[in-house]
Design a protein around this motif. Structure first.
Motif, PDB file in Angstrom:
ATOM      1  N   ASP A   1      32.215  45.964  47.013  1.00  0.00           N
ATOM      2  CA  ASP A   1      31.911  44.766  47.570  1.00  0.00           C
ATOM      3  C   ASP A   1      33.104  43.572  47.215  1.00  0.00           C
ATOM      4  OD1 ASP A   1      29.867  45.954  49.013  1.00  0.00           O
ATOM      5  OD2 ASP A   1      29.074  44.394  47.986  1.00  0.00           O
ATOM      6  N   CYS A   2      33.544  43.523  45.934  1.00  0.00           N
ATOM      7  CA  CYS A   2      34.746  42.373  45.651  1.00  0.00           C
ATOM      8  C   CYS A   2      36.284  43.225  45.938  1.00  0.00           C
ATOM      9  CB  CYS A   2      34.832  41.852  44.133  1.00  0.00           C
ATOM     10  SG  CYS A   2      33.563  41.190  43.620  1.00  0.00           S
ATOM     11  N   GLU A   3      36.225  44.154  46.405  1.00  0.00           N
ATOM     12  CA  GLU A   3      37.757  45.244  46.441  1.00  0.00           C
ATOM     13  C   GLU A   3      37.681  45.049  48.048  1.00  0.00           C
ATOM     14  OE1 GLU A   3      40.801  48.065  46.066  1.00  0.00           O
ATOM     15  OE2 GLU A   3      39.495  46.472  44.435  1.00  0.00           O
TER      16      GLU A   3
ATOM     17  N   GLN B   1      35.896  42.881  50.029  1.00  0.00           N
ATOM     18  CA  GLN B   1      36.362  41.792  50.812  1.00  0.00           C
ATOM     19  C   GLN B   1      37.604  40.748  50.878  1.00  0.00           C
ATOM     20  OE1 GLN B   1      32.400  39.622  49.338  1.00  0.00           O
ATOM     21  NE2 GLN B   1      31.433  41.096  49.750  1.00  0.00           N
ATOM     22  N   ARG B   2      37.909  41.218  49.671  1.00  0.00           N
ATOM     23  CA  ARG B   2      39.185  41.073  49.007  1.00  0.00           C
ATOM     24  C   ARG B   2      40.578  41.447  50.017  1.00  0.00           C
ATOM     25  NH1 ARG B   2      43.285  42.761  45.579  1.00  0.00           N
ATOM     26  NH2 ARG B   2      42.184  44.418  45.119  1.00  0.00           N
ATOM     27  N   LEU B   3      40.588  42.693  50.230  1.00  0.00           N
ATOM     28  CA  LEU B   3      41.342  43.470  51.002  1.00  0.00           C
ATOM     29  C   LEU B   3      41.483  42.666  52.086  1.00  0.00           C
ATOM     30  CD1 LEU B   3      41.536  47.083  48.967  1.00  0.00           C
ATOM     31  CD2 LEU B   3      43.371  45.400  49.066  1.00  0.00           C
ATOM     32  N   ALA B   4      39.865  42.517  52.728  1.00  0.00           N
ATOM     33  CA  ALA B   4      39.432  42.242  53.953  1.00  0.00           C
ATOM     34  C   ALA B   4      40.247  40.970  54.279  1.00  0.00           C
ATOM     35  CB  ALA B   4      37.715  42.687  54.444  1.00  0.00           C
ATOM     36  N   LEU B   5      40.087  40.029  53.256  1.00  0.00           N
ATOM     37  CA  LEU B   5      40.686  38.333  53.055  1.00  0.00           C
ATOM     38  C   LEU B   5      42.126  38.329  54.071  1.00  0.00           C
ATOM     39  CD1 LEU B   5      38.545  36.425  51.158  1.00  0.00           C
ATOM     40  CD2 LEU B   5      38.535  36.528  53.199  1.00  0.00           C
ATOM     41  N   ARG B   6      42.346  39.943  53.136  1.00  0.00           N
ATOM     42  CA  ARG B   6      44.132  39.720  53.403  1.00  0.00           C
ATOM     43  C   ARG B   6      44.170  40.185  54.569  1.00  0.00           C
ATOM     44  NH1 ARG B   6      47.317  43.398  48.487  1.00  0.00           N
ATOM     45  NH2 ARG B   6      46.275  41.288  47.559  1.00  0.00           N
ATOM     46  N   ARG B   7      44.004  40.821  55.037  1.00  0.00           N
ATOM     47  CA  ARG B   7      44.456  41.678  56.517  1.00  0.00           C
ATOM     48  C   ARG B   7      43.656  40.531  57.641  1.00  0.00           C
ATOM     49  NH1 ARG B   7      41.144  43.032  60.143  1.00  0.00           N
ATOM     50  NH2 ARG B   7      39.033  43.273  58.499  1.00  0.00           N
ATOM     51  N   ILE B   8      42.846  39.831  57.466  1.00  0.00           N
ATOM     52  CA  ILE B   8      42.930  39.053  58.048  1.00  0.00           C
ATOM     53  C   ILE B   8      43.368  37.716  57.872  1.00  0.00           C
ATOM     54  CG2 ILE B   8      40.596  37.119  58.701  1.00  0.00           C
ATOM     55  CD1 ILE B   8      38.791  39.133  57.505  1.00  0.00           C
TER      56      ILE B   8
ATOM     57  N   MET C   1      41.624  30.924  51.438  1.00  0.00           N
ATOM     58  CA  MET C   1      41.550  32.141  52.177  1.00  0.00           C
ATOM     59  C   MET C   1      42.286  32.637  50.159  1.00  0.00           C
ATOM     60  SD  MET C   1      41.716  32.844  55.569  1.00  0.00           S
ATOM     61  CE  MET C   1      41.047  33.932  55.603  1.00  0.00           C
ATOM     62  N   GLY C   2      43.693  32.293  49.393  1.00  0.00           N
ATOM     63  CA  GLY C   2      43.637  32.570  48.955  1.00  0.00           C
ATOM     64  C   GLY C   2      43.571  31.837  47.865  1.00  0.00           C
ATOM     65  N   ARG C   3      42.077  31.212  47.759  1.00  0.00           N
ATOM     66  CA  ARG C   3      42.116  30.753  46.386  1.00  0.00           C
ATOM     67  C   ARG C   3      40.344  31.582  46.685  1.00  0.00           C
ATOM     68  NH1 ARG C   3      40.645  26.002  43.902  1.00  0.00           N
ATOM     69  NH2 ARG C   3      42.446  26.202  43.701  1.00  0.00           N
ATOM     70  N   LEU C   4      39.688  32.153  47.653  1.00  0.00           N
ATOM     71  CA  LEU C   4      38.360  32.999  48.005  1.00  0.00           C
ATOM     72  C   LEU C   4      39.480  34.163  47.129  1.00  0.00           C
ATOM     73  CD1 LEU C   4      36.895  32.622  51.333  1.00  0.00           C
ATOM     74  CD2 LEU C   4      36.279  31.591  48.860  1.00  0.00           C
ATOM     75  N   MET C   5      41.131  34.890  47.302  1.00  0.00           N
ATOM     76  CA  MET C   5      40.955  36.066  47.093  1.00  0.00           C
ATOM     77  C   MET C   5      41.291  36.129  45.076  1.00  0.00           C
ATOM     78  SD  MET C   5      43.883  37.935  49.909  1.00  0.00           S
ATOM     79  CE  MET C   5      44.137  36.071  50.652  1.00  0.00           C
ATOM     80  N   GLU C   6      41.889  34.950  44.494  1.00  0.00           N
ATOM     81  CA  GLU C   6      41.212  35.313  43.405  1.00  0.00           C
ATOM     82  C   GLU C   6      40.007  35.213  43.110  1.00  0.00           C
ATOM     83  OE1 GLU C   6      43.548  31.351  42.315  1.00  0.00           O
ATOM     84  OE2 GLU C   6      45.493  32.043  43.799  1.00  0.00           O
ATOM     85  N   HIS C   7      39.130  34.272  43.251  1.00  0.00           N
ATOM     86  CA  HIS C   7      37.707  33.932  42.920  1.00  0.00           C
ATOM     87  C   HIS C   7      37.061  35.907  42.532  1.00  0.00           C
ATOM     88  CE1 HIS C   7      33.836  33.149  42.627  1.00  0.00           C
ATOM     89  NE2 HIS C   7      32.921  34.104  43.903  1.00  0.00           N
ATOM     90  N   LEU C   8      37.692  36.348  43.907  1.00  0.00           N
ATOM     91  CA  LEU C   8      36.773  37.793  43.781  1.00  0.00           C
ATOM     92  C   LEU C   8      37.226  38.546  43.002  1.00  0.00           C
ATOM     93  CD1 LEU C   8      36.399  38.026  48.285  1.00  0.00           C
ATOM     94  CD2 LEU C   8      34.475  38.059  46.576  1.00  0.00           C
ATOM     95  N   SER C   9      38.612  38.283  42.848  1.00  0.00           N
ATOM     96  CA  SER C   9      40.031  39.941  41.712  1.00  0.00           C
ATOM     97  C   SER C   9      38.798  39.268  40.492  1.00  0.00           C
ATOM     98  CB  SER C   9      41.305  38.944  42.042  1.00  0.00           C
ATOM     99  OG  SER C   9      41.544  39.311  43.031  1.00  0.00           O
ATOM    100  N   ASP C  10      38.930  37.234  40.083  1.00  0.00           N
ATOM    101  CA  ASP C  10      37.955  37.414  39.078  1.00  0.00           C
ATOM    102  C   ASP C  10      36.759  38.028  39.021  1.00  0.00           C
ATOM    103  OD1 ASP C  10      40.364  35.916  38.657  1.00  0.00           O
ATOM    104  OD2 ASP C  10      39.428  34.392  38.344  1.00  0.00           O
ATOM    105  N   GLU C  11      36.217  38.115  39.989  1.00  0.00           N
ATOM    106  CA  GLU C  11      34.321  38.338  39.813  1.00  0.00           C
ATOM    107  C   GLU C  11      34.800  39.949  40.057  1.00  0.00           C
ATOM    108  OE1 GLU C  11      29.928  38.975  40.035  1.00  0.00           O
ATOM    109  OE2 GLU C  11      32.076  36.998  39.676  1.00  0.00           O
ATOM    110  N   GLN C  12      35.047  40.380  40.283  1.00  0.00           N
ATOM    111  CA  GLN C  12      35.483  42.312  40.263  1.00  0.00           C
ATOM    112  C   GLN C  12      35.615  42.373  38.700  1.00  0.00           C
ATOM    113  OE1 GLN C  12      38.569  43.871  42.293  1.00  0.00           O
ATOM    114  NE2 GLN C  12      37.587  46.277  42.431  1.00  0.00           N
ATOM    115  N   LEU C  13      36.953  41.572  38.203  1.00  0.00           N
ATOM    116  CA  LEU C  13      36.919  42.587  36.905  1.00  0.00           C
ATOM    117  C   LEU C  13      35.916  41.403  36.106  1.00  0.00           C
ATOM    118  CD1 LEU C  13      40.357  40.987  36.597  1.00  0.00           C
ATOM    119  CD2 LEU C  13      39.930  42.685  36.772  1.00  0.00           C
ATOM    120  N   ASP C  14      34.922  40.548  36.094  1.00  0.00           N
ATOM    121  CA  ASP C  14      34.044  40.627  35.258  1.00  0.00           C
ATOM    122  C   ASP C  14      32.900  41.956  35.361  1.00  0.00           C
ATOM    123  OD1 ASP C  14      32.582  38.366  34.023  1.00  0.00           O
ATOM    124  OD2 ASP C  14      31.012  38.684  35.491  1.00  0.00           O
TER     125      ASP C  14
END
Length: 538
Positions: A463-465, A467-474, A492-505
């Motif tokens: 989901d993180c992967e 949603q991050r790509l979808a936010l970039r496209r949107i 939205m950039g801040r959200l993408m950073e959060h999703l990247s961090d959550e994905q690593l976690d």
């Protein structure tokens, strides 16, 4: 009702109201006459009101032992949360029937139901028109010690005047705090003089029965009782018929866009259908498997865009919570974008569900499942096997495939490999749920529990992967069309950073989840339950 001038010592617990159903409305007058012969009473003017029982499509409130009703007369309205037996837990005055719990004012009442029903919509499950007369029972001090509610009720089928069905009349004996003995005495009087017997949930159950509803009757999970010696073909058809029923009963809610869960359960049944077609081999002819698998793949793809947008809209509060307070308001343009595109994609989905191809799929699949073709030599031999053998073989093979894939996962493994493992875990989960009635429920439950934890980890990672790509496209689309300011893109950039961090976690947590799934006790359990005796483990 005889009682000394001295007020009785108040008891610590007030009993629930006793309810009686009467065979005819004429008995209400007899009840009042009998009570009047034995007690001092005051009869209050009768009143008319409507009562709508509210619950979700899958009866989430009922399943927790509660009912929610919207009560309205000419001048007032309120919402009442009660037990099934009618004991009032909470009420809120002035509130209109909400579509969702989030539409209620913040506070205890909303909190009491939101965790149970969200994100489902509240539906009017039964509409009643009630005439009620209150009879107050007095002691010699002129204090009210019991209240008697005499109700005539009619079920409104369409909400239109005259379109009603008369229901059994109801007598409710409502206790007053501190006067338990008087309540018990009046209940005993009605039982002895009229032969009445109180029944828990009687008024609610009567209304549901008259409305043609079975509270709790819809269960989204697959629940089929299979017999171990049942032919594989018959068992698989039964599984598919249950999944088709789930598709059909949710279709109207999908069309009307009532709440996101209709589409979610609709899609789960579609995916499970395709999985069963592909995984449970040698049961149906290959040509039929290929045709129907392709058609359900088409239907799944057609429902995907709306579901993706549902997920993003459901996550908006969570997205805001991840941002500093001064950035949260800048997500409104994103939410507006999602709503606009959701409406557009839903219109496209309506077109799909109204198409000849869709109708043909539903009709042809239903007919196919209704035909139990004879097993011929050399063809579809899995259909003739006892289902326990068919199921055990498929589960064992899929379990081994999951373990083999999972052991290759490292910290730098590409996301695509984790997604592929997630798909295999889904296949295993479907098989365990399809055939769980064939095995000891406690043991299968433990296997599903650890598999579910692994699936949740892989699902969150994916989901993180996505949603991050979808936010970039949107964000790119919104920028191209000038739909937002720089502040929105920063948020939205801040959200993408959060999703990247959550994905690593989530990736870091994978090994612990897999170790739990693959622990020795589970391996032994899979071997004992599913491993064909003639096969060796490598």
């Amino acid at each position: 009702m005889k009682r000394s001038n001295k007020i009785a010592r108040k008891a610590s617990v007030t009993p629930q109201p006793a309810e009686f159903l009467l065979d005819s409305n004429e008995l209400l007058d007899k009840v009042q006459r009998i009570v009047e012969q034995h007690c001092r009473i005051v009869v209050e003017p009768g009143s008319n009101y409507t009562l709508h029982y509210l619950d979700t499509f899958d009866w989430r409130l009922y399943r927790t032992g509660r009912t929610l009703s919207a009560v309205r007369n000419k001048s007032n309205r309120k919402l009442v949360l009660a037990t099934r037996a009618g004991e009032i837990l909470q009420s809120i005055a002035g509130a209109a029937p909400p579509a969702f719990a989030r539409n209620l004012p913040p506070g205890r009442f909303r909190h009491a139901i939101a965790g149970t029903i969200e994100p489902r919509r509240l539906l009017a499950r039964a509409r009643l028109k009630i005439h009620e007369t209150i009879v107050r029972i007095l002691n010699t001090d002129e204090k009210t010690v019991v209240r008697l509610a005499l109700q005539t009720r009619a079920l409104s089928k369409s909400g239109k005047e005259g379109d009603t069905t008369t229901l059994a009349a109801v007598v409710r004996v409502v206790p007053v705090k501190g006067y338990i003995r008087e309540h018990q005495t009046l209940v005993a009087l009605l039982k002895n003089k009229l032969g009445l017997s109180s029944t828990p949930e009687c008024a609610f159950a009567s209304a549901m029965k008259s409305a043609g509803l079975t509270p709790g009757g819809y269960i989204p999970k697959l629940t089929i009782a299979l017999r171990s010696r049942m032919r594989g073909g018959d068992a698989v058809r039964a599984i598919h018929r249950s999944l088709l029923n789930t598709i059909l009963v949710n279709a109207d809610g999908v069309r009307r866009n009532l709440d996101p869960e209709f589409l979610h359960e609709y899609r789960v049944a579609i995916r499970a259908t395709r999985s069963a077609l592909r995984q449970i081999k040698d049961v149906f002819p290959d040509s039929e498997v290929q045709h129907f698998s392709n058609e359900f793949k088409w239907l799944g793809a057609a429902t995907g865009p709306v579901r993706d947008l549902d997920v993003y809209l459901l996550k908006m509060d969570e997205f805001r919570a991840e941002l500093p307070n001064d950035m949260r308001e800048h997500l409104w343009p994103l939410e507006k974008y999602l709503h606009v595109h959701h409406d557009k994609e839903h219109r496209q989905l309506l077109s799909t569900l109204g198409s000849k191809r869709y109708r043909a799929l539903m009709d042809d699949w239903s007919v196919f499942l209704g035909n139990s073709a004879p097993v011929t030599a050399g063809a579809c031999q899995g259909a003739a096997l006892p289902v326990i053998d068919l199921a055990s073989d498929r589960i064992w093979r899929t379990y081994r495939r999951v373990r083999k894939r999972a052991r290759t996962i490292e910290q730098d493994t590409p996301a695509e490999a984790l997604h592929a493992l997630r798909v295999e875990c889904k296949k295993l989960r479907y098989l365990l749920e399809f055939f769980n009635s064939l095995y000891p429920p406690e043991e299968v439950g433990l296997l599903i529990q650890t598999l579910k934890q692994l699936q949740t980890n892989l699902g969150n990672f994916n989901d993180c992967e996505v949603q991050r790509l979808a936010l970039r496209r949107i964000a790119n689309e919104m920028h191209q069309h000038g739909l937002a300011s720089a502040d929105t893109f920063l948020a939205m950039g801040r959200l993408m950073e959060h999703l990247s961090d959550e994905q690593l976690d989530q990736r870091r947590r994978f090994q612990a989840r897999f170790d739990s799934f693959a622990m020795p006790e589970n391996r032994k359990r899979y071997r004992r339950l599913f491993k064909p005796s003639a096969k060796e483990v490598h």
